[in-house]
Scaffold this motif. Structure first.
Motif, mmCIF file in Angstrom:
data_model
loop_
_atom_site.group_PDB
_atom_site.id
_atom_site.type_symbol
_atom_site.label_atom_id
_atom_site.label_comp_id
_atom_site.label_asym_id
_atom_site.label_seq_id
_atom_site.Cartn_x
_atom_site.Cartn_y
_atom_site.Cartn_z
ATOM 1 N N ALA A 10 2.538 -18.249 -25.798
ATOM 2 C CA ALA A 10 1.138 -18.310 -25.380
ATOM 3 C C ALA A 10 0.622 -19.746 -25.310
ATOM 4 N N LYS A 11 1.310 -20.666 -25.971
ATOM 5 C CA LYS A 11 0.917 -22.087 -25.949
ATOM 6 C C LYS A 11 1.558 -22.837 -24.787
ATOM 7 N N GLU A 12 2.409 -22.142 -24.020
ATOM 8 C CA GLU A 12 3.183 -22.783 -22.958
ATOM 9 C C GLU A 12 2.667 -22.410 -21.573
ATOM 10 N N ASP A 13 2.630 -23.396 -20.696
ATOM 11 C CA ASP A 13 2.324 -23.141 -19.282
ATOM 12 C C ASP A 13 3.651 -23.116 -18.535
ATOM 13 N N MET A 14 4.321 -21.978 -18.581
ATOM 14 C CA MET A 14 5.645 -21.875 -17.973
ATOM 15 C C MET A 14 5.936 -20.434 -17.601
ATOM 16 N N GLU A 15 7.003 -20.241 -16.834
ATOM 17 C CA GLU A 15 7.441 -18.910 -16.428
ATOM 18 C C GLU A 15 8.671 -18.524 -17.237
ATOM 19 N N VAL A 16 8.646 -17.338 -17.808
ATOM 20 C CA VAL A 16 9.733 -16.881 -18.684
ATOM 21 C C VAL A 16 10.103 -15.441 -18.341
ATOM 22 N N THR A 17 11.400 -15.186 -18.233
ATOM 23 C CA THR A 17 11.898 -13.812 -18.144
ATOM 24 C C THR A 17 12.516 -13.454 -19.482
ATOM 25 N N ILE A 18 12.155 -12.294 -20.018
ATOM 26 C CA ILE A 18 12.730 -11.823 -21.277
ATOM 27 C C ILE A 18 13.385 -10.471 -21.019
ATOM 28 N N ILE A 19 14.699 -10.448 -21.123
ATOM 29 C CA ILE A 19 15.465 -9.213 -20.947
ATOM 30 C C ILE A 19 15.752 -8.620 -22.322
ATOM 31 N N CYS A 20 15.300 -7.376 -22.526
ATOM 32 C CA CYS A 20 15.478 -6.709 -23.811
ATOM 33 C C CYS A 20 16.868 -6.086 -23.895
ATOM 34 N N GLU A 21 17.657 -6.539 -24.867
ATOM 35 C CA GLU A 21 19.004 -5.999 -25.079
ATOM 36 C C GLU A 21 19.086 -5.099 -26.314
ATOM 37 N N SER A 22 17.946 -4.773 -26.871
ATOM 38 C CA SER A 22 17.901 -3.812 -27.970
ATOM 39 C C SER A 22 18.511 -2.482 -27.522
ATOM 40 N N PRO A 23 19.068 -1.700 -28.436
ATOM 41 C CA PRO A 23 19.563 -0.365 -28.057
ATOM 42 C C PRO A 23 18.454 0.528 -27.496
ATOM 43 N N LEU A 24 17.208 0.194 -27.786
ATOM 44 C CA LEU A 24 16.081 0.992 -27.308
ATOM 45 C C LEU A 24 15.548 0.509 -25.964
ATOM 46 N N LEU A 25 16.167 -0.502 -25.412
ATOM 47 C CA LEU A 25 15.908 -0.997 -24.058
ATOM 48 C C LEU A 25 14.434 -1.006 -23.678
ATOM 49 N N GLU A 26 14.020 -0.132 -22.747
ATOM 50 C CA GLU A 26 12.648 -0.217 -22.230
ATOM 51 C C GLU A 26 11.608 0.114 -23.300
ATOM 52 N N GLN A 27 11.973 0.900 -24.303
ATOM 53 C CA GLN A 27 11.011 1.210 -25.373
ATOM 54 C C GLN A 27 10.633 -0.060 -26.134
ATOM 55 N N ASP A 28 11.649 -0.853 -26.480
ATOM 56 C CA ASP A 28 11.376 -2.121 -27.165
ATOM 57 C C ASP A 28 10.801 -3.157 -26.201
ATOM 58 N N THR B 256 15.775 -15.528 -20.414
ATOM 59 C CA THR B 256 16.172 -15.331 -21.801
ATOM 60 C C THR B 256 16.517 -13.870 -22.084
ATOM 61 N N HIS B 257 17.238 -13.672 -23.183
ATOM 62 C CA HIS B 257 17.546 -12.342 -23.712
ATOM 63 C C HIS B 257 16.940 -12.219 -25.105
ATOM 64 N N PHE B 258 16.558 -10.996 -25.471
ATOM 65 C CA PHE B 258 16.076 -10.786 -26.842
ATOM 66 C C PHE B 258 16.586 -9.466 -27.390
ATOM 67 N N THR B 259 17.122 -9.527 -28.600
ATOM 68 C CA THR B 259 17.432 -8.350 -29.403
ATOM 69 C C THR B 259 17.480 -8.797 -30.851
ATOM 70 N N ALA B 260 17.285 -7.871 -31.761
ATOM 71 C CA ALA B 260 17.578 -8.158 -33.161
ATOM 72 C C ALA B 260 19.087 -8.008 -33.367
ATOM 73 N N VAL B 261 19.611 -8.687 -34.390
ATOM 74 C CA VAL B 261 21.045 -8.641 -34.673
ATOM 75 C C VAL B 261 21.282 -8.170 -36.107
ATOM 76 N N LYS B 262 22.536 -7.887 -36.399
ATOM 77 C CA LYS B 262 22.887 -7.235 -37.667
ATOM 78 C C LYS B 262 23.515 -8.224 -38.655
ATOM 79 N N TYR B 263 23.245 -8.007 -39.940
ATOM 80 C CA TYR B 263 23.869 -8.775 -41.029
ATOM 81 C C TYR B 263 24.945 -7.904 -41.656
ATOM 82 N N ARG B 264 26.178 -8.408 -41.685
ATOM 83 C CA ARG B 264 27.278 -7.621 -42.230
ATOM 84 C C ARG B 264 28.309 -8.541 -42.887
ATOM 85 N N ASN B 265 28.766 -8.149 -44.060
ATOM 86 C CA ASN B 265 29.818 -8.879 -44.775
ATOM 87 C C ASN B 265 29.507 -10.375 -44.901
#
Length: 279
Positions: free
Chosen positions: A245-263, A211-220
């Protein structure tokens, strides 16, 4: 509780100097993360030998690698030359992914264009089947082809159609990639993490998620696929950490925020707070 791999999309912003892929992988490990997505979005500019070196280092230090294929892909173009060039770019990415031991090559499949949703669905499916055949001929047997769920309503990549296509293709080397921010934008600023995780179970059982995760922008008056720091909470990350936390599974989360490793580190902290395991 989920077993999670988390890290940045691309070379960390805190890395100074020449900012090579190898240095990026080391930096990811040094700051306490365990995944990194190699960005080929502007073109495949890494040799197979360099991919092998990246994979060797990542395996040694425990960083999971994935690849984002070039943006210049459209499997629904009315020009055969565009479709052929798209498949070529994907094969180049898959070749590097195989060499580095990456888990998945993520790509944006198409725009609906003149074909419309159902015509485009069939065109993407046809190309994916062709790519599977090419992967077999080239001996590409480890890395997976990942169709990303997309944000814009004129793009192929709604949640249900992506899951449906992957299920119909029914090949272990083809997977769906959930971009949580894209789902949020496509749904007009709404997301139900529990419903998506349940839908994943329905379609794919206990298959690992990329999976990927970032927040997105609201415009117009609409939500758009423009990346924002996760503290903007559009969508909020914490409820996802709770649901995982309720799931017994393997998940990859790639941070696409502009702050990358910080976020990514903020996400790691929230994941751990709710009992998830960082692999």
């Amino acid at each position: 509780m989920a077993k999670v791999y988390v890290g940045p999309a691309g070379i960390p912003i805190g890395l100074k100097g020449k900012r090579s892929t190898l240095d990026g992988i080391k930096y990811v490990k040094d700051v306490g993360l365990n995944a990194m997505e190699i960005e080929f979005v502007r073109g495949v500019r890494m040799s197979v030998a360099d991919a092998e070196n990246a994979g060797k280092l990542a395996k040694e230090i425990g960083v999971r690698l994935s690849i984002h294929a070039p943006y210049f892909i459209n499997l629904c173009s009315d020009k055969n030359s565009t479709v052929e060039a798209s498949i070529k770019r994907l094969m180049e990415s898959l070749e590097r992914g195989e060499a580095m031991g990456a888990t998945v090559v993520v790509f944006h499949p198409a725009y609906y264009g003149k074909l419309g949703p159902e015509g485009c669905y069939n065109a993407v499916k046809e190309s994916v089947i062709k790519i599977i055949e090419l992967m077999g001929k080239e001996g590409i047997s480890h890395v997976k082809l990942g169709l990303e769920v997309m944000a814009r309503r004129n793009q192929f990549g709604g949640l249900e159609e992506t899951f449906r296509l992957v299920k119909e293709v029914n090949n272990p080397q083809v997977v769906a990639v959930v971009d949580w921010g894209h789902v949020y934008a496509r749904n007009g600023g709404n997301i139900d993490y529990r419903a998506i995780l349940s839908m994943w179970r329905e379609y794919f059982g206990n298959q690992p998620m990329h999976t990927h995760f970032t927040a997105v922008k609201y415009r117009n008056g609409e939500w758009i696929d423009e990346h924002e720091p996760i503290d903007t909470n559009n969508p909020p990350f914490e409820p996802l950490a709770q649901e995982l936390a309720k799931e017994d599974m393997e998940v990859t989360i790639i941070c696409e925020s502009p702050l990358l490793e910080q976020d990514a580190l903020k996400m790691k902290d929230m994941l751990l707070r709710y009992g998830n395991i960082i692999a």
